[in-house]
Scaffold this motif. Structure first.
Motif, PDB file in Angstrom:
ATOM      1  N   VAL A  93       0.842  -1.207   0.000  1.00 32.63           N
ATOM      2  CA  VAL A  93       0.000   0.000   0.000  1.00 32.63           C
ATOM      3  C   VAL A  93       0.878   1.258   0.000  1.00 32.63           C
ATOM      4  O   VAL A  93       0.579   2.230  -0.686  1.00 32.63           O
ATOM      5  CB  VAL A  93      -0.980  -0.011   1.195  1.00 32.63           C
ATOM      6  CG1 VAL A  93      -1.660   1.338   1.368  1.00 32.63           C
ATOM      7  CG2 VAL A  93      -2.022  -1.104   1.015  1.00 32.63           C
ATOM      8  N   MET A  94       1.975   1.228   0.734  1.00 40.66           N
ATOM      9  CA  MET A  94       2.891   2.373   0.737  1.00 40.66           C
ATOM     10  C   MET A  94       3.412   2.632  -0.672  1.00 40.66           C
ATOM     11  O   MET A  94       3.422   3.774  -1.138  1.00 40.66           O
ATOM     12  CB  MET A  94       4.061   2.115   1.690  1.00 40.66           C
ATOM     13  CG  MET A  94       3.692   2.119   3.148  1.00 40.66           C
ATOM     14  SD  MET A  94       5.088   1.658   4.219  1.00 40.66           S
ATOM     15  CE  MET A  94       6.179   3.035   3.925  1.00 40.66           C
TER      16      MET A  94
ATOM     17  N   SER B 124       2.304   4.959   8.605  1.00 38.32           N
ATOM     18  CA  SER B 124       1.192   4.941   9.560  1.00 38.32           C
ATOM     19  C   SER B 124      -0.161   4.950   8.852  1.00 38.32           C
ATOM     20  O   SER B 124      -1.101   4.277   9.272  1.00 38.32           O
ATOM     21  CB  SER B 124       1.294   6.109  10.537  1.00 38.32           C
ATOM     22  OG  SER B 124       1.313   7.339   9.841  1.00 38.32           O
ATOM     23  N   HIS B 125      -0.261   5.700   7.755  1.00 42.46           N
ATOM     24  CA  HIS B 125      -1.525   5.743   7.007  1.00 42.46           C
ATOM     25  C   HIS B 125      -1.775   4.424   6.285  1.00 42.46           C
ATOM     26  O   HIS B 125      -2.917   3.962   6.199  1.00 42.46           O
ATOM     27  CB  HIS B 125      -1.523   6.915   6.032  1.00 42.46           C
ATOM     28  CG  HIS B 125      -1.357   8.243   6.714  1.00 42.46           C
ATOM     29  ND1 HIS B 125      -2.232   8.710   7.679  1.00 42.46           N
ATOM     30  CD2 HIS B 125      -0.391   9.188   6.594  1.00 42.46           C
ATOM     31  CE1 HIS B 125      -1.814   9.890   8.114  1.00 42.46           C
ATOM     32  NE2 HIS B 125      -0.704  10.196   7.479  1.00 42.46           N
TER      33      HIS B 125
ATOM     34  N   LYS C 198      -4.915   1.812   6.870  1.00 42.73           N
ATOM     35  CA  LYS C 198      -5.718   1.288   5.759  1.00 42.73           C
ATOM     36  C   LYS C 198      -5.743  -0.242   5.754  1.00 42.73           C
ATOM     37  O   LYS C 198      -6.810  -0.855   5.666  1.00 42.73           O
ATOM     38  CB  LYS C 198      -5.191   1.811   4.426  1.00 42.73           C
ATOM     39  CG  LYS C 198      -6.038   1.392   3.252  1.00 42.73           C
ATOM     40  CD  LYS C 198      -5.666   2.130   1.987  1.00 42.73           C
ATOM     41  CE  LYS C 198      -6.664   1.740   0.888  1.00 42.73           C
ATOM     42  NZ  LYS C 198      -6.531   2.561  -0.285  1.00 42.73           N
ATOM     43  N   VAL C 199      -4.590  -0.851   5.874  1.00 43.13           N
ATOM     44  CA  VAL C 199      -4.503  -2.316   5.804  1.00 43.13           C
ATOM     45  C   VAL C 199      -5.177  -2.976   7.002  1.00 43.13           C
ATOM     46  O   VAL C 199      -5.863  -3.994   6.860  1.00 43.13           O
ATOM     47  CB  VAL C 199      -3.029  -2.768   5.692  1.00 43.13           C
ATOM     48  CG1 VAL C 199      -2.895  -4.274   5.857  1.00 43.13           C
ATOM     49  CG2 VAL C 199      -2.440  -2.318   4.357  1.00 43.13           C
ATOM     50  N   LEU C 200      -5.002  -2.403   8.182  1.00 46.10           N
ATOM     51  CA  LEU C 200      -5.544  -3.019   9.395  1.00 46.10           C
ATOM     52  C   LEU C 200      -6.894  -2.454   9.807  1.00 46.10           C
ATOM     53  O   LEU C 200      -7.410  -2.814  10.871  1.00 46.10           O
ATOM     54  CB  LEU C 200      -4.542  -2.858  10.546  1.00 46.10           C
ATOM     55  CG  LEU C 200      -3.157  -3.468  10.310  1.00 46.10           C
ATOM     56  CD1 LEU C 200      -2.265  -3.231  11.512  1.00 46.10           C
ATOM     57  CD2 LEU C 200      -3.262  -4.948   9.987  1.00 46.10           C
ATOM     58  N   ALA C 201      -7.473  -1.599   8.959  1.00 48.47           N
ATOM     59  CA  ALA C 201      -8.761  -0.970   9.253  1.00 48.47           C
ATOM     60  C   ALA C 201      -8.750  -0.304  10.631  1.00 48.47           C
ATOM     61  O   ALA C 201      -9.636  -0.491  11.454  1.00 48.47           O
ATOM     62  CB  ALA C 201      -9.898  -1.989   9.144  1.00 48.47           C
TER      63      ALA C 201
ATOM     64  N   THR D  20       2.407   1.573  14.562  1.00 46.92           N
ATOM     65  CA  THR D  20       2.269   0.309  13.846  1.00 46.92           C
ATOM     66  C   THR D  20       2.583  -0.865  14.763  1.00 46.92           C
ATOM     67  O   THR D  20       1.972  -1.925  14.677  1.00 46.92           O
ATOM     68  CB  THR D  20       3.202   0.291  12.613  1.00 46.92           C
ATOM     69  OG1 THR D  20       2.820   1.371  11.751  1.00 46.92           O
ATOM     70  CG2 THR D  20       3.103  -1.003  11.839  1.00 46.92           C
ATOM     71  N   ILE D  21       3.517  -0.665  15.696  1.00 46.38           N
ATOM     72  CA  ILE D  21       3.909  -1.738  16.609  1.00 46.38           C
ATOM     73  C   ILE D  21       2.739  -2.187  17.483  1.00 46.38           C
ATOM     74  O   ILE D  21       2.662  -3.347  17.869  1.00 46.38           O
ATOM     75  CB  ILE D  21       5.127  -1.317  17.474  1.00 46.38           C
ATOM     76  CG1 ILE D  21       5.750  -2.501  18.196  1.00 46.38           C
ATOM     77  CG2 ILE D  21       4.759  -0.236  18.480  1.00 46.38           C
ATOM     78  CD1 ILE D  21       6.495  -3.449  17.315  1.00 46.38           C
TER      79      ILE D  21
END
Length: 193
Positions: free
Chosen positions: A133-134, A142-143, A147-150, A160-161
């Motif tokens: 996605v990046m 972070s964005h 998006k990926v993890l809703a 992210t961690i």
């Protein structure tokens, strides 16, 4: 003398300090506070957050660029609040290594007399979906994570961690040891002079 005694002596000689955090991020503020309070528990510390810019892109893509960003934040913070005892810059980035993209962060601590300490977070491989996605959408990590993890607000929340460790670690937890590492030269001045 033991390490604890040495830290106690340094702390005993300082009654109050002014620490400028080169960010308005609440998680970076929490990490800096945690790190300083771990090493200076007997000192009254006034923390100030300023909106310092890094001088690098929104998504640093190497360890060098990330470290440069942390240093850039310190340099800008000095102009925004010139009378502090310490300035702290934190910058997160990614770097491609061994076929994966690793998330990491650098911390720079600079004293009013321009002595410096550096610390780095541990690294972890980003999930391929976040990297994809990046790359495809040009999103900051972070964005892309959101998006990926809703999720929403990982940049100013657990980072992210957080979701990747089921919140066993947070963004502030991840950065705090690097802040402590960057303070090592300041609590061991006799070894770094």
């Amino acid at each position: 003398m033991s390490d604890e005694s040495d830290i106690g002596l340094v702390s005993a000689t300082i009654s109050c300090m002014h620490v400028v955090i080169a960010s308005k991020s609440p998680v970076k503020e929490a990490a800096v506070k945690k790190g300083f309070l771990m090493l200076f528990p007997e000192v009254t510390i006034v923390f100030e957050c300023v909106a310092a810019v890094s001088g690098v892109g929104d998504q640093p893509m190497s360890s060098d660029e990330t470290r440069t960003g942390a240093h850039g934040r310190v340099a800008h913070a000095r102009t925004l609040s010139p009378d502090a005892d310490y300035y702290v810059g934190l910058e997160g980035g990614i770097e491609e290594m061994y076929g994966d993209f690793y998330n990491h962060g650098w911390v720079v601590v600079e004293s009013k007399d321009e002595r410096r300490g550096f610390g780095k977070t541990f690294s972890f491989a980003l999930p391929p979906a976040i990297v994809r996605v990046m790359r495809e959408e040009g999103l900051e990590q972070s964005h892309a994570t959101d998006k990926v993890l809703a999720k929403s607000g990982t940049k100013t929340g657990t980072g992210t961690i957080g979701p990747l460790t089921k919140d066993a670690l947070t963004y502030a937890d991840w950065y705090a040891p690097a802040v402590v590492s960057a303070l090592v030269p300041f609590v061991n001045e006799e070894l770094y002079s």
